[in-house]
Structure formats: C-alpha cells, structure tokens
Motif scaffolding. Structure first.
Motif, PDB file in Angstrom:
ATOM      1  N   PHE A  17       0.903  -1.195  -0.156  1.00 16.52           N
ATOM      2  CA  PHE A  17       0.046  -0.068  -0.011  1.00 16.52           C
ATOM      3  C   PHE A  17       0.946   1.055   0.078  1.00 16.52           C
ATOM      4  N   ILE A  18       1.773   1.207   0.896  1.00 18.55           N
ATOM      5  CA  ILE A  18       2.508   2.590   0.876  1.00 18.55           C
ATOM      6  C   ILE A  18       3.358   2.738  -0.299  1.00 18.55           C
ATOM      7  N   GLY A  19       3.925   1.592  -0.903  1.00 18.30           N
ATOM      8  CA  GLY A  19       4.675   1.720  -2.053  1.00 18.30           C
ATOM      9  C   GLY A  19       3.950   2.403  -3.227  1.00 18.30           C
ATOM     10  N   ARG A  20       2.618   1.666  -3.325  1.00 13.39           N
ATOM     11  CA  ARG A  20       1.807   2.288  -4.359  1.00 13.39           C
ATOM     12  C   ARG A  20       1.527   4.169  -4.274  1.00 13.39           C
ATOM     13  N   LEU A  21       1.314   4.144  -2.763  1.00 10.02           N
ATOM     14  CA  LEU A  21       0.871   5.661  -2.435  1.00 10.02           C
ATOM     15  C   LEU A  21       2.210   6.521  -2.776  1.00 10.02           C
ATOM     16  N   VAL A  22       3.395   6.025  -2.797  1.00 10.07           N
ATOM     17  CA  VAL A  22       4.535   6.833  -3.043  1.00 10.07           C
ATOM     18  C   VAL A  22       4.799   7.020  -4.165  1.00 10.07           C
ATOM     19  N   MET A  23       4.328   5.910  -5.448  1.00 10.42           N
ATOM     20  CA  MET A  23       4.547   5.914  -6.641  1.00 10.42           C
ATOM     21  C   MET A  23       3.453   6.475  -7.280  1.00 10.42           C
ATOM     22  N   THR A  24       2.429   6.667  -6.688  1.00 10.50           N
ATOM     23  CA  THR A  24       1.277   6.978  -7.692  1.00 10.50           C
ATOM     24  C   THR A  24       0.866   8.540  -6.983  1.00 10.50           C
ATOM     25  N   VAL A  25       1.053   9.133  -5.850  1.00  6.72           N
ATOM     26  CA  VAL A  25       0.833  10.086  -5.289  1.00  6.72           C
ATOM     27  C   VAL A  25       2.141  11.315  -4.817  1.00  6.72           C
ATOM     28  N   GLY A  26       2.697  10.553  -3.898  1.00  6.67           N
ATOM     29  CA  GLY A  26       3.841  11.344  -3.343  1.00  6.67           C
ATOM     30  C   GLY A  26       5.291  11.613  -4.531  1.00  6.67           C
ATOM     31  N   THR A  27       5.798  10.408  -5.257  1.00  3.58           N
ATOM     32  CA  THR A  27       6.683  10.958  -6.208  1.00  3.58           C
ATOM     33  C   THR A  27       6.326  11.972  -7.244  1.00  3.58           C
ATOM     34  N   PRO A  28       5.102  11.763  -7.936  1.00  2.00           N
ATOM     35  CA  PRO A  28       4.528  12.547  -8.846  1.00  2.00           C
ATOM     36  C   PRO A  28       4.339  14.094  -8.364  1.00  2.00           C
ATOM     37  N   CYS A  29       3.969  14.081  -7.225  1.00  2.59           N
ATOM     38  CA  CYS A  29       3.690  15.469  -6.665  1.00  2.59           C
ATOM     39  C   CYS A  29       5.142  16.150  -6.408  1.00  2.59           C
ATOM     40  N   LEU A  30       6.162  15.312  -6.062  1.00  2.00           N
ATOM     41  CA  LEU A  30       7.664  15.665  -5.864  1.00  2.00           C
ATOM     42  C   LEU A  30       8.117  15.853  -6.781  1.00  2.00           C
ATOM     43  N   ILE A  31       8.076  15.591  -8.078  1.00  3.63           N
ATOM     44  CA  ILE A  31       8.653  15.794  -9.416  1.00  3.63           C
ATOM     45  C   ILE A  31       8.063  17.177  -9.901  1.00  3.63           C
ATOM     46  N   VAL A  32       6.841  17.338  -9.839  1.00  5.16           N
ATOM     47  CA  VAL A  32       6.209  18.653 -10.384  1.00  5.16           C
ATOM     48  C   VAL A  32       6.579  19.655  -9.377  1.00  5.16           C
ATOM     49  N   SER A  33       6.604  19.487  -8.141  1.00  5.32           N
ATOM     50  CA  SER A  33       6.865  20.542  -6.987  1.00  5.32           C
ATOM     51  C   SER A  33       8.407  20.915  -6.979  1.00  5.32           C
ATOM     52  N   SER A  34       9.389  19.986  -7.331  1.00  2.00           N
ATOM     53  CA  SER A  34      10.828  20.057  -7.189  1.00  2.00           C
ATOM     54  C   SER A  34      10.945  21.046  -8.642  1.00  2.00           C
ATOM     55  N   MET A  35      10.576  20.489  -9.865  1.00  2.00           N
ATOM     56  CA  MET A  35      10.689  21.250 -11.163  1.00  2.00           C
ATOM     57  C   MET A  35      10.147  22.584 -10.976  1.00  2.00           C
ATOM     58  N   ALA A  36       9.029  22.969 -10.492  1.00  2.00           N
ATOM     59  CA  ALA A  36       8.437  24.210 -10.517  1.00  2.00           C
ATOM     60  C   ALA A  36       9.062  25.080  -9.592  1.00  2.00           C
ATOM     61  N   SER A  37       9.429  24.734  -8.394  1.00  2.00           N
ATOM     62  CA  SER A  37      10.410  25.507  -7.433  1.00  2.00           C
ATOM     63  C   SER A  37      11.956  25.581  -7.508  1.00  2.00           C
ATOM     64  N   THR A  38      12.481  25.103  -8.402  1.00  2.00           N
ATOM     65  CA  THR A  38      13.951  24.942  -8.441  1.00  2.00           C
ATOM     66  C   THR A  38      14.294  25.465  -9.929  1.00  2.00           C
ATOM     67  N   GLU A  39      15.316  26.385  -9.847  1.00  2.00           N
ATOM     68  CA  GLU A  39      15.811  27.003 -10.973  1.00  2.00           C
ATOM     69  C   GLU A  39      16.674  26.121 -11.587  1.00  2.00           C
ATOM     70  N   VAL A  40      16.118  25.151 -12.245  1.00  2.00           N
ATOM     71  CA  VAL A  40      16.799  24.272 -13.080  1.00  2.00           C
ATOM     72  C   VAL A  40      16.692  24.230 -14.642  1.00  2.00           C
ATOM     73  N   GLU A  41      17.550  24.289 -15.363  1.00  2.00           N
ATOM     74  CA  GLU A  41      17.183  24.331 -16.820  1.00  2.00           C
ATOM     75  C   GLU A  41      16.949  22.822 -17.333  1.00  2.00           C
ATOM     76  N   LEU A  42      16.084  23.069 -18.484  1.00  2.00           N
ATOM     77  CA  LEU A  42      15.685  21.691 -19.166  1.00  2.00           C
ATOM     78  C   LEU A  42      16.886  21.097 -19.809  1.00  2.00           C
ATOM     79  N   ALA A  43      17.616  21.807 -20.263  1.00  2.00           N
ATOM     80  CA  ALA A  43      18.907  21.146 -20.862  1.00  2.00           C
ATOM     81  C   ALA A  43      19.713  20.283 -19.869  1.00  2.00           C
TER      82      ALA A  43
END
Length: 301
Positions: free
Chosen positions: A34-60
């Motif tokens: 259950f926790i593994g599915r929660l992390v992969m379906t909710v936590g990690t996707p939110c972490l990806i978008v949050s990190s990319m949106a709040s960090t000054e990182v270039e796509l390149a």
C-alpha cells in the motif's frame, strides 16, 4: 573534518532506513504494498512537479543527466548480458538487479542532502529514465518477453511519467504554479522521500538471505561497475558540477528493491535477487561515504 562534512548528508538516510529495519524486525505491521503504491502514484509525482516548479533548473541540464542515465544503464545492461551469457547464468534472474540501481529509495535522498533542491531535480531526471527502462526492457526480460502493447500499457500507467511531462511543460512555458497548488504539491510530495527510506529499511528487515556467495560479487559489480561506466560517460559527455555528481551517485546505488518484487512475481530465483538486494545495500553503507567524498571533492569549486 571529512566525517563531519558527510554526516549531515548520510545520517538522515541511514537513520530513516534503520527505523524501517527495526520496525520490520519488531514484527509490527507495515503495509509495504500500500505504501509503495501511495509513494509511486501520489508522493513521487507531486515531488517531481513541485521540485521542477520551485527549482531554478534548466531543461537542458535535466536532459543531459537523462541522456547520461540512459547511456550508463544501457552500457551496463550490455556488459552484464555478455557476462551472464559467458557464465551460463539465467539472464532473466540476474540482469535486472545488475543493471537497475536503487535511484528512488536511496538515490533521491542522498542527492537531495548532497546538492539541495537543484540536485534533487536532476536526480529525478535520472530516476525517470530508470523507471522507463524498468517497465520496458526490464519487464520484458524478467517476464520472458512482453509484447509492445503490454510494455506501452505498463509505461503509460505510471503516474511519474505524466508528472514529468507536466513538469517539463511548466519549464518550457515558464508557467508559474498557483500558490494553493504549489503548497499542495509540497505537502504531498514531502512524504515521498521519508517513506521511501523507511520502506527500504522494512524491505531489508523482511528479506531472507539464503544464498550469499554469488550475491557478493554481483553486488560489487552493481555498485563498482555502475560507477565505472558512469565515470566514462560523464567524461565523454563533458558533464561537470552537480550534473556530474548526480550521475555518479545515482549510478553507484545498490540493487533496486523492485527487482526482487519482479523476480517474485514472475517466479525467477527470488532468493538470489533478495540476497543481492540485501548484500548490495549493506555494501553501499560502506562504499557510499567514500563515493560521496570523492564526488563532492570533484564538485567543489
């Protein structure tokens, strides 16, 4: 002095993993599935978008890390396949744990504490490539050959893929994320890394190691071989700074716990894979401080 410099980076990872290990050994209930599915379906996707949106990182920059990851995993897979064929060992059992590193449970927190939010964003780029390979070539190898339709379905059903596409879209369009959404993503993404580390400890506490001899050499190949190939790749691509450090660290991670789940599901020699997961992780607790010290020395101005 070196120990004091590395302690803030490694202590959170080791302590959180130890909590999970002790929890499992105590016999207390822990719903890993259950926790593994929660992390992969909710936590990690939110972490990806949050990190990319709040960090000054270039796509390149993320693209260079992703390319390096594809090269490292591809070359490692080719070399591992040749070695297994020469040794006459089962490719479906041994190749995935030799190739696929634990970029999630261990790699993400290490890169976060070593390089901050910028390093985490780059590490997520490497992690996505590993996920794509796991659910395409990795799944095909372990399952004995899946058709293109089944592999496409497996990949497209992963929320982390869609989260990365959303994050890339935000980067390309320079679209700001509304404050209410940014706070929600931060909140939900915040539980991903702690639960990854604790779940890793629980997995280590539950896995039964019954075959150890061969796993030691294969664990050394996973960590040392991955690091050696990564060193050649970052040199060939001319990567430097945090990009170089993230690729080297992510490539030197132990065997991914998910390879054990795949071997169990498709009735491979899961005891051998379990031994590799436990042995390589124990080995990583020794090698990781050395690799981290070397990587940070190369990244330092």
């Amino acid at each position: 002095m070196l120990f004091l410099h590395l302690l803030p980076i490694l202590a959170p990872v080791f302590i959180a993993t130890a909590i999970g290990f002790i929890w499992a050994r105590s016999g207390a209930d822990y719903p890993s599935d259950f926790i593994g599915r929660l992390v992969m379906t909710v936590g990690t996707p939110c972490l990806i978008v949050s990190s990319m949106a709040s960090t000054e990182v270039e796509l390149a920059s993320i693209s260079r890390v992703a390319l390096a990851a594809a090269l490292v995993l591809g070359i490692t897979g080719l070399l591992g396949y040749c070695l297994l064929r020469i040794k006459g060992l089962d490719v479906a059992t041994y190749l995935p744990p030799m190739v696929l590193p634990n970029n999630g449970n261990m790699g993400l927190p290490v890169c976060l504490f070593a390089f901050g939010e910028h390093g985490l964003a780059l590490a997520l780029g490497y992690f996505l490539v590993m996920i794509l390979i796991t659910f395409t070539m990795g799944l095909a190898v372990v399952a004995g050959g899946h058709g293109p339709k089944a592999m496409c379905k497996a990949v497209l059903s992963q929320p982390v893929l869609w989260a990365m596409l959303v994050a890339v879209g935000l980067l390309l369009s320079d679209t700001p994320v509304p404050l209410w959404l940014a706070n929600t993503l931060d909140l939900l993404g915040g539980f991903a890394i702690p639960l990854m580390m604790i779940t890793l400890g629980v997995s280590l506490g539950r896995l039964k190691v019954k075959k150890l001899k061969r796993s030691v050499s294969f664990s050394a190949l996973r960590i040392g071989g991955g690091l050696a190939v990564a060193y050649l790749v970052v040199g060939a691509l001319g990567l430097s700074g945090t990009e170089r450090g993230v690729v080297l660290l992510q490539s030197a991670m132990p065997v991914a716990v998910f390879t054990y789940i795949l071997s169990l599901r498709y009735e491979r020699d899961y005891q051998e894979v379990a031994a590799m997961v436990v042995t390589s992780t124990a080995m990583a607790f020794i090698t990781l401080p050395l690799v981290l010290a070397w990587v940070l020395h190369g990244v330092a101005p």
